[in-house]
Design an enzyme around this catalytic site. Structure first.
Site, PDB file in Angstrom:
ATOM      1  N   ALA A 161       0.858  -1.181   0.000  1.00 57.39           N
ATOM      2  CA  ALA A 161       0.000   0.000   0.000  1.00 57.39           C
ATOM      3  C   ALA A 161       0.897   1.235   0.000  1.00 57.39           C
ATOM      4  CB  ALA A 161      -0.884  -0.016   1.236  1.00 57.39           C
ATOM      5  N   GLY A 177      -0.452  -5.285   0.235  1.00 53.58           N
ATOM      6  CA  GLY A 177      -1.520  -5.095  -0.739  1.00 53.58           C
ATOM      7  C   GLY A 177      -1.144  -5.618  -2.123  1.00 53.58           C
ATOM      8  N   GLU A 193      -1.879  -9.200  -1.964  1.00 53.52           N
ATOM      9  CA  GLU A 193      -3.340  -9.353  -1.874  1.00 53.52           C
ATOM     10  C   GLU A 193      -4.002  -9.110  -3.230  1.00 53.52           C
ATOM     11  OE1 GLU A 193      -3.544  -6.672   1.585  1.00 53.52           O
ATOM     12  OE2 GLU A 193      -4.816  -8.207   2.496  1.00 53.52           O
ATOM     13  N   GLU A 208       2.438  -6.686   6.951  1.00 57.11           N
ATOM     14  CA  GLU A 208       1.660  -5.675   7.685  1.00 57.11           C
ATOM     15  C   GLU A 208       1.907  -5.697   9.188  1.00 57.11           C
ATOM     16  OE1 GLU A 208       0.616  -7.429   5.176  1.00 57.11           O
ATOM     17  OE2 GLU A 208      -0.558  -6.164   3.822  1.00 57.11           O
TER      18      GLU A 208
END
Ligand code: NAD
Length: 683
Positions: free
Chosen positions: A65, A104, A107, A127
């Protein structure tokens, strides 16, 4: 076709290729998300396109992210919305991975219908290191791919795995040695017409008692931490929910973490470390010099570990001692350290020999003549260090850098005996020097810019977190530590027992309390029997042969496995000592222990900041987290103080000053900032 400033859409026959190019790491910023969404819509509307490849240009696949967006209002398309577009694509989507697919990024790859990677790629959900959980379906999709046990490990440890390892557990479908784009396009073509399998539709298999067992096994590792428990809950609760509800549950848990104090602290730590690399007042283009060979003087506890750092980085070292016996001992310990790493599978037998081959032991100081940098790690005595620097002056090249590993001594006084004080710098490593990440770089009054810049670059080369500090007694870390030690000792004299202090400091989040730490290091480090005067508990323990863990006892007693129990002998010594000092021992509360130990540090940190010894409050935090075991999830002593609120800190300091004197006289900086409603971070 250029979709937006970071997105390109190309065609290779019936396969569309969506390429993101958003340096440096293709973070999933708003522009990146918008570009992918638009490119996918374009590709889906194009009847000639029958499959889609998603990949990145530059260094890496999406490395996560955009953490600068954390805590700000979401900008659409959100990652979850983007994932729905990709996952629901009626045309097969292949993620083509190089570099690092992290957070992310992974993901997003998990909503593709297949994944192909190059061998050097790494995949992970880190994370947890920022006090978060994978909040874009990672806690739900990863267990469906690799199983619950592996997924819990990967998500609570946060370290990435290699493409090969990922292929073994089904996280990537193919590893390609050849051209990634070509392999992905070929794979995409094979998938045309095949049923589109979504990871979300796979079952998740939970074994009875699995979560409780995982919690129990990792209790120590997860101590005081919010994120691992939230990760476990997301998987555990999600397993019995419909997928979309499980995603909502994950989201709620994520929101709890992202707005919580631990993640804020860990993000601060992340940025603080990067900030530390910036040196104020240093010209941007100052030239650094290559360090081709390093001399290390003294093969004791520190010298040996320091030498290993350079050998590990492939830089040859000359290691100097005063006697063959000391040299052999030092080299023997280095070899044992390497062999232990080899036994654990971290090095090959050949690596051990290569590294040992880079460390050349010698008794002749003249042998450092061709070194670009010489670091002394001899006894902590000014006269010895000055004598050494005088001799080095006549040996090394005029442009070579001379460094001291001193813990407390005045660097400028050492530099003063040299004809080139501008080439002198402090390189303060921490014990064990081959393990600890912190490097305090001491900028002397005359240290030249290129010497400082070279030291910073070298710190990076050997994998350290380097922090620039000014010259004073103990620099940043030890100067603050000394204040905490003084309080720990005073508390014990007044009525606490060593294990009371250790328990409070441990419960706060440190790995070890000050007395257990002293036992580990050895109570006799820096102590001499001749000079001993029975004027501290530590001296008396030493006089009675209690030198800590290595002698079977110090403040604690130790069994053969070095398990500690509070020592009745040490307790009697403590009580007798108070009596001899005329102190009536009293009950000392845990709250008092914590306040006195921490506020003494915070107050000293503020003075260090005010004097310009540290460049910024976050540098002090970086020192304490990487060198002294301050719990990262509390952000470091300065961040912690700001989180309490400086008015609260100031009020406590004033009360402590009234009770215990000038040790707690508030730093003028704290007074000023508290009056202005500001925090140390703004200083
Ligand atoms: P040590 O006693 O283990 O090692 C010092 C070594 O230097 C000895 O082997 C000695 O033989 C050798 N030596 C002494 N004079 C010499 C000379 N003129 N030429 C060559 N070799 C010489 O000490 P240490 O713990 O490694 O500490 C070394 C320095 O590092 C000190 O300044 C200390 O303050 C600093 N330091 C120590 C630690 C720690 O935790 N031990 C941490 C950071 C910094």
């Amino acid at each position: 076709m250029q979709i937006n400033e970071v997105t390109q859409l190309d065609r290779d026959g019936d396969v569309a290729i969506v390429t993101i190019d958003s340096p440096p790491v293709n973070a999933l910023s708003a522009a990146v998300r918008r570009g992918i969404a638009d490119a996918f819509r374009e590709a889906m509307d194009d009847a000639a396109v029958r499959a889609i490849v998603l990949m990145c240009a530059g260094r890496t696949f999406f490395a996560g992210a955009d953490i600068t967006e954390f805590g700000k209002p979401p900008v659409e398309p959100t990652l979850l919305q983007l994932q729905a577009i990709v996952e629901d694509s009626p045309k097969p989507v292949i993620a083509a991975i190089h570099g690092t697919a992290l957070g992310g990024g992974l993901e997003l790859a998990l909503v593709a219908h297949a994944r192909v990677a190059v061998p050097s790629a790494k995949l992970g959900l880190p994370e947890v290191k920022l006090g978060l959980l994978p909040g874009a379906g990672g806690t739900q999709r990863l267990p469906r791919v690799v199983g619950v046990a592996r997924a819990l490990d990967m998500m609570t440890i946060g370290d990435p795995i290699t493409a090969e390892a990922a292929a073994r557990i089904g996280l990537v479908d193919r590893v390609t040695e050849g051209d990634l784009k070509a392999a992905a396009v070929a794979f995409a073509r094979e998938m045309i017409g095949a049923p589109l399998a979504k990871i979300r539709d796979r079952p998740v298999a939970v074994e009875p008692g699995q979560f409780a067992a995982f919690r129990a096994t990792n209790a120590k590792r997860f101590r005081n931490l919010d994120a691992p428990e939230a990760i476990i809950r997301a998987v555990e609760e999600g397993a019995s929910l419909p997928f979309d509800e499980a995603l909502q549950n994950e989201r709620a848990l994520f929101r709890g973490l992202v707005s919580g104090p631990q993640s804020a602290a860990l993000r601060h730590v992340f940025f603080a470390e990067r900030q530390a690399a910036k040196v104020n007042g240093l010209a941007k283009d100052v030239a650094t010099r290559g360090i081709g060979r390093v001399g290390v003087i003294g093969a004791g506890t520190m010298g040996g570990g320091i030498a290993m750092n350079f050998a590990n980085a492939g830089i040859p070292v000359r290691l100097i001692e005063t006697s063959q016996e000391a040299l052999d001992r030092g080299l023997g310990i280095i070899r044992r350290n390497y062999e232990t790493s080899a036994r654990k599978g971290k090095l090959t037998a050949a690596d051990v020999e290569t590294r040992m081959g880079l460390i050349e032991g010698t008794l002749a100081l003249e042998d450092v003549a061709d070194c670009d940098l010489v670091i002394e790690a001899v006894f902590e005595q000014m006269a010895i260090k000055q004598d050494l620097f005088r001799r080095l002056d006549a040996i090394v090249r005029p442009d070579a850098i001379l460094a001291s590993n001193t813990s407390y001594l005045d660097l400028d006084a050492i530099a003063a005996v040299s004809s080139r004080p501008d080439r002198v710098i402090g390189l303060h490593f921490f014990s064990p020097a081959n393990v600890m990440r912190l490097l305090e770089i001491v900028r002397g009054a005359k240290t030249a810019d290129d010497v400082l810049a070279t030291a910073m670059a070298l710190g990076k080369t050997i994998g350290k977190v380097a922090v620039v500090v000014g010259n004073c007694h103990g620099f940043v870390g030890n100067r603050m530590l000394a204040k905490r030690h003084a309080q720990a000792e005073a508390l014990v004299n007044e009525g606490a027992l060593p294990w009371d202090v250790d328990r409070v400091i441990h419960d706060f989040g440190f790995g070890m309390g000050p007395f257990a730490m002293r036992d580990l290091v050895g109570l006799d480090v820096g102590w001499s029997r001749e000079a001993s005067s029975s004027s501290t508990v530590r001296e008396i323990l030493n006089e009675t042969g209690r030198h800590g863990q290595k002698s079977g006892g110090g403040y604690y007693d130790y069994d053969a496995q070095r398990n500690a129990t509070p020592s009745p002998v040490a307790e009697q010594i403590v009580r007798d000592f108070s009596a001899r000092q005329g102190i009536a021992r009293r009950v000392v509360s845990d709250g008092e222990i914590l306040d006195r130990c921490l506020l003494a540090m915070v107050n000293e940190g503020a003075k260090i900041l005010d004097e310009g010894i540290a460049q910024r409050a976050s540098d002090i935090d970086t020192v304490w987290i990487n060198g002294y075991g301050f719990p990262p999830y509390l952000g470091g002593p300065m961040f912690w103080a700001d989180a309490q609120g400086l008015p609260v800190i100031l009020e406590k300091l004033r009360a402590l000053e009234a009770a215990h004197g000038e040790a707690f006289t508030p730093s003028p900086l704290i007074e000023r900032l508290a009056a202005d409603g500001k925090g140390l971070a703004t200083a």
